[in-house]
Enzyme design. Structure first.
Site, short mmCIF file in Angstrom:
data_model
loop_
_atom_site.label_atom_id
_atom_site.label_comp_id
_atom_site.label_asym_id
_atom_site.label_seq_id
_atom_site.Cartn_x
_atom_site.Cartn_y
_atom_site.Cartn_z
N GLU A 1 -1.74 -7.82 -39.56
CA GLU A 1 -0.81 -6.80 -39.88
C GLU A 1 0.69 -7.33 -40.20
OE1 GLU A 1 -2.50 -3.23 -36.87
OE2 GLU A 1 -0.84 -4.20 -36.13
N CYS B 1 13.94 -2.70 -39.26
CA CYS B 1 13.71 -1.45 -39.70
C CYS B 1 14.40 -0.56 -38.39
CB CYS B 1 12.09 -0.63 -39.34
SG CYS B 1 11.08 -1.98 -40.47
N CYS C 1 10.82 -10.93 -35.31
CA CYS C 1 10.92 -10.16 -36.42
C CYS C 1 12.36 -10.25 -37.19
CB CYS C 1 10.41 -8.59 -36.43
SG CYS C 1 10.22 -7.57 -38.10
N HIS D 1 -3.76 5.09 -30.25
CA HIS D 1 -3.40 4.48 -28.88
C HIS D 1 -2.27 5.25 -28.16
CE1 HIS D 1 -1.17 2.61 -32.06
NE2 HIS D 1 -0.20 2.06 -31.24
N PHE E 1 -5.76 -7.96 -29.26
CA PHE E 1 -4.36 -7.88 -29.93
C PHE E 1 -3.66 -9.07 -29.57
CE2 PHE E 1 -4.25 -3.93 -32.40
CZ PHE E 1 -5.36 -3.31 -31.82
N CYS F 1 12.43 1.14 -35.55
CA CYS F 1 11.50 0.27 -35.30
C CYS F 1 11.17 0.56 -33.71
CB CYS F 1 11.89 -1.22 -34.95
SG CYS F 1 10.65 -2.43 -34.41
N ASP F 2 9.68 0.68 -33.51
CA ASP F 2 9.44 1.18 -32.01
C ASP F 2 9.01 0.04 -31.19
OD1 ASP F 2 7.15 0.77 -33.30
OD2 ASP F 2 6.09 2.69 -32.97
N THR F 3 9.06 -1.28 -31.79
CA THR F 3 8.81 -2.47 -30.98
C THR F 3 10.07 -3.42 -31.00
OG1 THR F 3 7.47 -3.24 -32.87
CG2 THR F 3 6.19 -2.51 -30.97
S1 SF4 Z 1 8.73 -1.96 -37.46
FE1 SF4 Z 1 9.79 -3.35 -36.21
S2 SF4 Z 1 8.46 -5.12 -35.73
FE2 SF4 Z 1 7.64 -3.84 -37.78
S3 SF4 Z 1 8.56 -4.74 -39.28
FE3 SF4 Z 1 9.74 -3.18 -38.79
S4 SF4 Z 1 11.65 -4.19 -37.46
FE4 SF4 Z 1 9.67 -5.54 -37.86
#
Ligand code: SF4
Length: 203
Positions: free
Chosen positions: A103, A40, A36, A197, A30, A43-45
């Site tokens: 992705e 979202c 980004c 994961h 990865f 969002c978890d990242t």
């Molecule tokens: S989930 Fe998070 S990283 Fe993925 S597109 Fe949405 S805001 Fe961006």
């Protein structure tokens, strides 16, 4: 004049198993790119959102990481990797025969050198570039609220017929999993994607 190699901001990189979608269970390397602009709410990242402040690496440096492992499968993820001009990276990885999975939410135009596989995961928070409905090799929709199921169906209707299509509960949400399980039984053209994961407690 020497041409400078492009560099990419890397949040993290690791060898693990693909936990989601069509390739779930596949050992893969990865590369998580920083940045980004989709936003979202669930969002978890989030830590990956800034574009700046990450160490940057050339494609050759990243290739060296991957080739220290036996895998032939590389996942370009984020953040939103299409914020970056990915062609140079894809060309370098492909030159040694690696399989490249991208992705993306489809927020930005695809690279001119296409990857081998596009996991298209559109988000309600930003209209994707429509070209991804044609290019996608799989559709993966994250379900956070019940209305996401209807939205997912509308997304699928825009994709090629019989495209592998996955519904994935947002970050362990048990309610979302229940909605999905009930929905799948009525709509078997979808498949379940779990974030394996997370359950396995691996990166
Ligand atoms: S989930 Fe998070 S990283 Fe993925 S597109 Fe949405 S805001 Fe961006």
């Amino acid at each position: 004049m020497t041409k400078l190699a492009p560099v990419y901001p890397i949040v993290e990189h690791f060898y693990s198993l693909q936990g989601e979608g069509f390739w779930a269970g596949k050992p893969a390397y990865f590369l998580r790119l920083g940045g980004c602009d989709v936003g979202c709410s669930w969002c978890d990242t989030r830590h990956s959102w800034p574009q700046e402040g990450w160490p940057t690496y050339t494609p050759a440096e990243m290739l060296a990481w991957v080739t220290q492992t036996p895998t032939r499968h590389v996942v370009l993820t984020g953040g939103e990797p299409t914020l970056h001009s990915l062609s140079a990276l894809i060309q370098t990885l492909r030159a040694v025969g690696l399989f490249i999975q991208l992705e993306t939410s489809g927020a930005h135009a695809p690279p001119s050198t296409l990857p081998d596989w596009i996991t298209f995961s559109p988000k309600r928070f930003r209209e994707p570039d429509p070209v991804y409905y044609e290019l996608a090799h799989e559709l993966k929709v994250v379900v956070h609220s019940r209305s996401d199921l209807l939205w997912a169906e509308a997304q699928r209707a825009r994709c090629k017929p019989n495209l592998p299509a996955f519904l994935q509960p947002q970050a362990y949400q048990s309610a979302a999993l229940e909605w999905i399980l009930a929905y799948l039984k009525e709509n078997p053209h979808w498949r379940l994607s779990m974030q394996w994961h997370r359950y396995l407690a691996i990166p």
